[in-house]
Design a protein around this motif. Structure first.
Motif, PDB file in Angstrom:
ATOM      1  N   ALA A   1      37.135 -33.919  40.607  1.00  0.00           N
ATOM      2  CA  ALA A   1      36.157 -34.397  39.585  1.00  0.00           C
ATOM      3  C   ALA A   1      36.149 -34.382  38.831  1.00  0.00           C
ATOM      4  CB  ALA A   1      34.454 -34.016  40.699  1.00  0.00           C
ATOM      5  N   GLU A   2      36.626 -33.841  37.849  1.00  0.00           N
ATOM      6  CA  GLU A   2      36.792 -33.708  36.434  1.00  0.00           C
ATOM      7  C   GLU A   2      38.258 -34.821  36.609  1.00  0.00           C
ATOM      8  OE1 GLU A   2      37.309 -29.756  34.876  1.00  0.00           O
ATOM      9  OE2 GLU A   2      34.850 -29.190  35.469  1.00  0.00           O
ATOM     10  N   HIS A   3      38.960 -34.619  36.456  1.00  0.00           N
ATOM     11  CA  HIS A   3      40.213 -35.270  36.982  1.00  0.00           C
ATOM     12  C   HIS A   3      39.905 -37.281  36.596  1.00  0.00           C
ATOM     13  CE1 HIS A   3      43.621 -33.148  36.131  1.00  0.00           C
ATOM     14  NE2 HIS A   3      42.392 -32.170  36.132  1.00  0.00           N
ATOM     15  N   LEU A   4      39.254 -36.865  38.259  1.00  0.00           N
ATOM     16  CA  LEU A   4      38.602 -38.577  38.189  1.00  0.00           C
ATOM     17  C   LEU A   4      37.624 -39.066  37.469  1.00  0.00           C
ATOM     18  CD1 LEU A   4      37.721 -40.045  41.658  1.00  0.00           C
ATOM     19  CD2 LEU A   4      35.725 -39.977  40.208  1.00  0.00           C
ATOM     20  N   LEU A   5      37.070 -38.597  36.831  1.00  0.00           N
ATOM     21  CA  LEU A   5      35.812 -38.759  35.529  1.00  0.00           C
ATOM     22  C   LEU A   5      36.506 -39.655  34.741  1.00  0.00           C
ATOM     23  CD1 LEU A   5      33.153 -36.628  36.186  1.00  0.00           C
ATOM     24  CD2 LEU A   5      32.896 -38.601  36.673  1.00  0.00           C
TER      25      LEU A   5
ATOM     26  N   ASN B   1      48.493 -41.070  30.476  1.00  0.00           N
ATOM     27  CA  ASN B   1      47.869 -40.007  31.373  1.00  0.00           C
ATOM     28  C   ASN B   1      47.121 -39.293  32.458  1.00  0.00           C
ATOM     29  OD1 ASN B   1      46.369 -37.802  30.229  1.00  0.00           O
ATOM     30  ND2 ASN B   1      44.266 -39.410  29.827  1.00  0.00           N
ATOM     31  N   LEU B   2      47.023 -40.980  33.234  1.00  0.00           N
ATOM     32  CA  LEU B   2      46.122 -40.985  34.113  1.00  0.00           C
ATOM     33  C   LEU B   2      47.458 -41.077  35.322  1.00  0.00           C
ATOM     34  CD1 LEU B   2      44.722 -44.560  34.147  1.00  0.00           C
ATOM     35  CD2 LEU B   2      43.729 -42.719  33.539  1.00  0.00           C
ATOM     36  N   ASP B   3      48.500 -41.160  35.483  1.00  0.00           N
ATOM     37  CA  ASP B   3      49.761 -40.992  36.113  1.00  0.00           C
ATOM     38  C   ASP B   3      49.893 -39.264  36.071  1.00  0.00           C
ATOM     39  OD1 ASP B   3      52.219 -41.011  37.673  1.00  0.00           O
ATOM     40  OD2 ASP B   3      53.519 -42.062  36.477  1.00  0.00           O
TER      41      ASP B   3
ATOM     42  N   LEU C   1      48.105 -32.899  40.488  1.00  0.00           N
ATOM     43  CA  LEU C   1      47.017 -33.058  41.400  1.00  0.00           C
ATOM     44  C   LEU C   1      48.206 -32.974  42.674  1.00  0.00           C
ATOM     45  CD1 LEU C   1      44.073 -34.374  40.758  1.00  0.00           C
ATOM     46  CD2 LEU C   1      44.327 -31.807  40.946  1.00  0.00           C
ATOM     47  N   GLY C   2      49.357 -33.608  42.782  1.00  0.00           N
ATOM     48  CA  GLY C   2      49.666 -34.623  44.507  1.00  0.00           C
ATOM     49  C   GLY C   2      49.624 -35.827  44.928  1.00  0.00           C
ATOM     50  N   GLY C   3      48.911 -36.536  43.365  1.00  0.00           N
ATOM     51  CA  GLY C   3      48.799 -37.701  44.518  1.00  0.00           C
ATOM     52  C   GLY C   3      49.450 -38.402  43.819  1.00  0.00           C
ATOM     53  N   THR C   4      48.473 -40.138  43.758  1.00  0.00           N
ATOM     54  CA  THR C   4      49.734 -41.235  43.288  1.00  0.00           C
ATOM     55  C   THR C   4      48.669 -41.875  42.359  1.00  0.00           C
ATOM     56  OG1 THR C   4      48.826 -42.497  45.300  1.00  0.00           O
ATOM     57  CG2 THR C   4      51.044 -41.574  45.462  1.00  0.00           C
ATOM     58  N   PHE C   5      49.421 -42.899  41.497  1.00  0.00           N
ATOM     59  CA  PHE C   5      48.767 -43.664  40.862  1.00  0.00           C
ATOM     60  C   PHE C   5      49.647 -45.216  40.502  1.00  0.00           C
ATOM     61  CE2 PHE C   5      48.516 -45.593  36.203  1.00  0.00           C
ATOM     62  CZ  PHE C   5      47.375 -45.894  36.147  1.00  0.00           C
TER      63      PHE C   5
ATOM     64  N   GLY D   1      43.867 -60.511  36.734  1.00  0.00           N
ATOM     65  CA  GLY D   1      43.745 -59.450  35.598  1.00  0.00           C
ATOM     66  C   GLY D   1      44.956 -58.234  36.199  1.00  0.00           C
ATOM     67  N   THR D   2      44.371 -57.095  36.092  1.00  0.00           N
ATOM     68  CA  THR D   2      44.695 -55.946  36.122  1.00  0.00           C
ATOM     69  C   THR D   2      44.324 -55.059  38.030  1.00  0.00           C
ATOM     70  OG1 THR D   2      45.609 -56.085  33.839  1.00  0.00           O
ATOM     71  CG2 THR D   2      45.702 -54.036  35.125  1.00  0.00           C
ATOM     72  N   LEU D   3      44.642 -54.438  38.267  1.00  0.00           N
ATOM     73  CA  LEU D   3      44.095 -53.362  39.216  1.00  0.00           C
ATOM     74  C   LEU D   3      44.386 -52.399  39.174  1.00  0.00           C
ATOM     75  CD1 LEU D   3      43.150 -52.837  42.166  1.00  0.00           C
ATOM     76  CD2 LEU D   3      45.332 -53.582  43.428  1.00  0.00           C
ATOM     77  N   LEU D   4      44.102 -50.994  38.937  1.00  0.00           N
ATOM     78  CA  LEU D   4      44.482 -49.319  38.711  1.00  0.00           C
ATOM     79  C   LEU D   4      44.306 -49.044  39.930  1.00  0.00           C
ATOM     80  CD1 LEU D   4      43.217 -48.984  35.308  1.00  0.00           C
ATOM     81  CD2 LEU D   4      46.218 -49.886  35.955  1.00  0.00           C
ATOM     82  N   ARG D   5      44.835 -48.070  40.964  1.00  0.00           N
ATOM     83  CA  ARG D   5      43.935 -47.442  41.668  1.00  0.00           C
ATOM     84  C   ARG D   5      44.692 -46.074  41.708  1.00  0.00           C
ATOM     85  NH1 ARG D   5      46.377 -50.704  45.513  1.00  0.00           N
ATOM     86  NH2 ARG D   5      44.314 -51.149  46.411  1.00  0.00           N
ATOM     87  N   TRP D   6      44.189 -45.263  41.209  1.00  0.00           N
ATOM     88  CA  TRP D   6      44.471 -43.537  41.348  1.00  0.00           C
ATOM     89  C   TRP D   6      44.141 -42.955  42.455  1.00  0.00           C
ATOM     90  CZ3 TRP D   6      41.816 -39.127  40.757  1.00  0.00           C
ATOM     91  CH2 TRP D   6      41.979 -38.124  40.626  1.00  0.00           C
ATOM     92  N   SER D   7      44.604 -41.568  43.557  1.00  0.00           N
ATOM     93  CA  SER D   7      44.545 -41.417  44.391  1.00  0.00           C
ATOM     94  C   SER D   7      44.974 -40.335  44.647  1.00  0.00           C
ATOM     95  CB  SER D   7      44.484 -42.460  45.819  1.00  0.00           C
ATOM     96  OG  SER D   7      44.285 -41.627  47.326  1.00  0.00           O
ATOM     97  N   VAL D   8      43.988 -39.358  44.833  1.00  0.00           N
ATOM     98  CA  VAL D   8      44.309 -37.787  45.215  1.00  0.00           C
ATOM     99  C   VAL D   8      44.135 -37.014  46.520  1.00  0.00           C
ATOM    100  CG1 VAL D   8      45.310 -37.910  42.618  1.00  0.00           C
ATOM    101  CG2 VAL D   8      43.049 -37.012  44.100  1.00  0.00           C
TER     102      VAL D   8
END
Length: 562
Positions: free
Chosen positions: A475-479, A531-533, A539-543, A552-559
């Motif tokens: 949760a801290e990383h996501l925020l 930094n997001l990557d 956490l073993g996820g993807t960005f 415009g821009t699409l950001l997808r961060w998943s862990v």
């Protein structure tokens, strides 16, 4: 002739002698009458006040006046036959300041403590028990000491020195001071009883106020401040503080302080401190002079008499109540400590009852939220889902394309409504954090905080058990990722529309931020995206970052959440 001439002179001489003797005796009677009258006035004066410290000083002042002594003092006897308090009269502030320390009850003063009977002498230094004076003490010669008794108890001693005019104290002086001491014993007893009654009255009122305040839902911090004020009043202390354990009981922190606000937030250890010993043993700890002990003290706050009382019984101590006086003041009486120990115990019980009441209210609120969530899931969603199914089957019956489009739009709206209701259900089933500090609430706060910078409020969709299924580190990383994404949106995107989505499902949490702005820079990267990557890799996820459907821009961060 000569003999006859001298005989008339003899009767005249004898008459003069008789008249002189008669005048002398009349003067003695008048002096005695005046002294008795003065003694009676002194007795009335001594008993006219019920404040113990005022009564004690008035006794010394009156005694010095009755016997015309230059100096006087009253020594209150404490534990182990030592002087608990020493009240001097006749010394100026400068003379007092030059004295290195007050007598401890040794030498001649100690003899009066061990053998409580009147003692009168011409020179103090001639007595074999004379111990001498502390450095800086003025010289003194003649001495008169008389014990002060309260029934069978010896409360203290009156010390009178240096009769004015260089004379010695006589038997009449001794008799007058003994008479005054007898009356003073009654006045002291009355003052002590009054003080104890007054403290008990305050105690009963304070106990009632504390219990009523806590059980009526008052803020605990306000009530604890009230407790500290009451304790300071009851004990006639200069400072009163309440400390609570931190670091799993390895230290104590001052959270409440009356009379020394500079102590707020101060942390002390359990070992080597007065409060720590009370916390560890569960029993009150009292010292006559904190600075003279091995306990750690606060450098900014000199304390003499001090007491620490645990809040609660051994095994369930919630904190420690401490109170102290300036150096040189009278130590706390055992009766006062017992009373405040009882008061602290009642305050601890009231705190437990207040916590139990809050827990019951919290449980009731959770049960209500759970019932509402079940009703939404079992009734509302099912009905909406049934309407959506009906509309889906109706599409095939609609001949005109416009009608089919409108029905499809209604179905999409119902699906969105169902997702929002499901998100509400998850929110209702989430934990009751203080001030709504769950992950869901923090995401909402971050998104709403961009309204003033963007000129519009981004759309927000939250799905899944965000408050329950996402560990605190994730949760801290996501925020942090959301803050960076929103910051880029504000600084670089020049967008008029944005959408934020946080979704839990399939063992992952996915954060998506999309806008209709100018898109990514030509090199495909923007400041801060690396930094997001990195956070996703940790956490073993993807960005992913690229063009979005809005232009415009699409950001997808998943862990992973596990």
């Amino acid at each position: 002739m000569t003999t006859g001439g001298t005989h008339p002179l003899i009767p005249s001489m004898r008459l003069d002698e008789l008249l002189a003797e008669l005048q002398s005796r009349l003067e003695a009677v008048l002096a005695t009458r005046d002294r008795v009258h003065t003694l009676l006035e002194a007795v009335v004066l001594v008993g006219s006040d019920l404040q113990l410290e005022t009564v004690l000083r008035r006794i010394v002042e009156t005694a010095t006046q009755l016997v015309d002594a230059s100096y006087g003092a009253l020594g209150v006897i404490g534990e182990e036959n030592t002087l608990l308090e020493f009240i001097p009269v006749g010394l100026s502030e400068e003379e007092i300041a030059r004295i290195e320390h007050w007598p401890h009850g040794l030498g001649l003063l100690g003899l009066l403590i061990k053998e409580p009977r009147p003692l009168r002498m011409s020179r103090i230094s001639d007595h074999p028990e004379s111990y001498g004076f502390p450095p800086g003490h003025p010289p003194m010669g003649s001495f008169l000491g008389v014990p002060l008794r309260l029934r069978e108890e010896v409360f203290g001693n009156l010390y009178l020195t240096e009769k004015r005019g260089g004379a010695d104290f006589d038997e009449e002086d001794e008799a007058v001071v003994i008479a005054l001491a007898t009356a003073a014993g009654v006045a002291i007893e009355n003052a002590r009883l009054y003080g104890e009654t007054h403290r008990r009255e305050i105690w009963l009122q304070a106990s009632s106020e504390v219990t009523t305040s806590l059980l009526s839902g008052a803020d605990v911090g306000d009530v604890l401040n009230q407790v500290a004020r009451n304790v300071r009043d009851m004990a006639d202390a200069d400072v009163a503080s309440i400390l609570f354990p931190i670091d799993d009981g390895r230290a104590l922190r001052v959270l409440i302080s009356e009379g020394a606000e500079s102590l707020l937030g101060t942390e002390i250890g359990i070992d080597g401190t007065l409060a720590g010993q009370a916390y560890r043993t569960g029993e009150p700890v009292t010292v006559r002079d904190l600075a003279a002990t091995d306990y750690e003290t606060f450098d900014s706050l000199p304390i003499g008499p001090a007491t620490a009382v645990p809040l609660g019984a051994a095994g369930s101590i919630r904190g420690v109540l401490t109170f102290g006086k300036r150096p040189g003041r009278v130590p706390f009486a055992p009766s006062t400590v017992r009373m405040l120990h009882s008061f602290a115990g009642q305050a601890a019980i009231a705190l437990e009852l207040a916590e139990a009441r809050r827990d019951a209210e919290r449980l009731g609120l959770l049960e209500d939220r759970d019932r509402i969530a079940k009703d939404l899931h079992d009734v509302v969603i099912q009905r909406l889902f049934a309407v959506a199914m009906t509309l889906m089957s109706t599409i095939r019956l609609v001949d005109r394309p416009e009608g089919a489009s409108r029905v499809q739009h209604a179905i999409d709206e119902l699906d969105a409504t169902i997702r929002q209701i499901r998100a509400t259900i998850f929110a209702l089933q989430g934990p009751l954090g203080p001030g709504g500090s769950g992950l869901r609430a923090q995401i909402v706060d971050l998104v709403e905080g961009t309204r003033g910078h963007l000129g519009f409020l981004p759309g927000l969709r939250l799905e899944g058990p965000l408050d329950n299924a996402v560990p605190e580190p994730v949760a801290e990383h996501l925020l942090a990722v959301l803050r960076e994404a929103l910051s880029n949106l504000v600084r670089h995107a020049k967008a008029t529309r944005a959408q934020v989505t946080a979704e839990v499902g399939g063992g992952n949490i996915t954060l998506t931020v999309e806008d209709n702005g100018v898109g990514l820079s030509p090199d495909g990267r923007r400041s801060g995206l690396r930094n997001l990557d990195d956070r996703a890799d940790q956490l073993g996820g993807t960005f992913e970052a690229g063009p979005g459907a809005l232009g415009g821009t699409l950001l997808r961060w998943s862990v992973p959440t596990g």
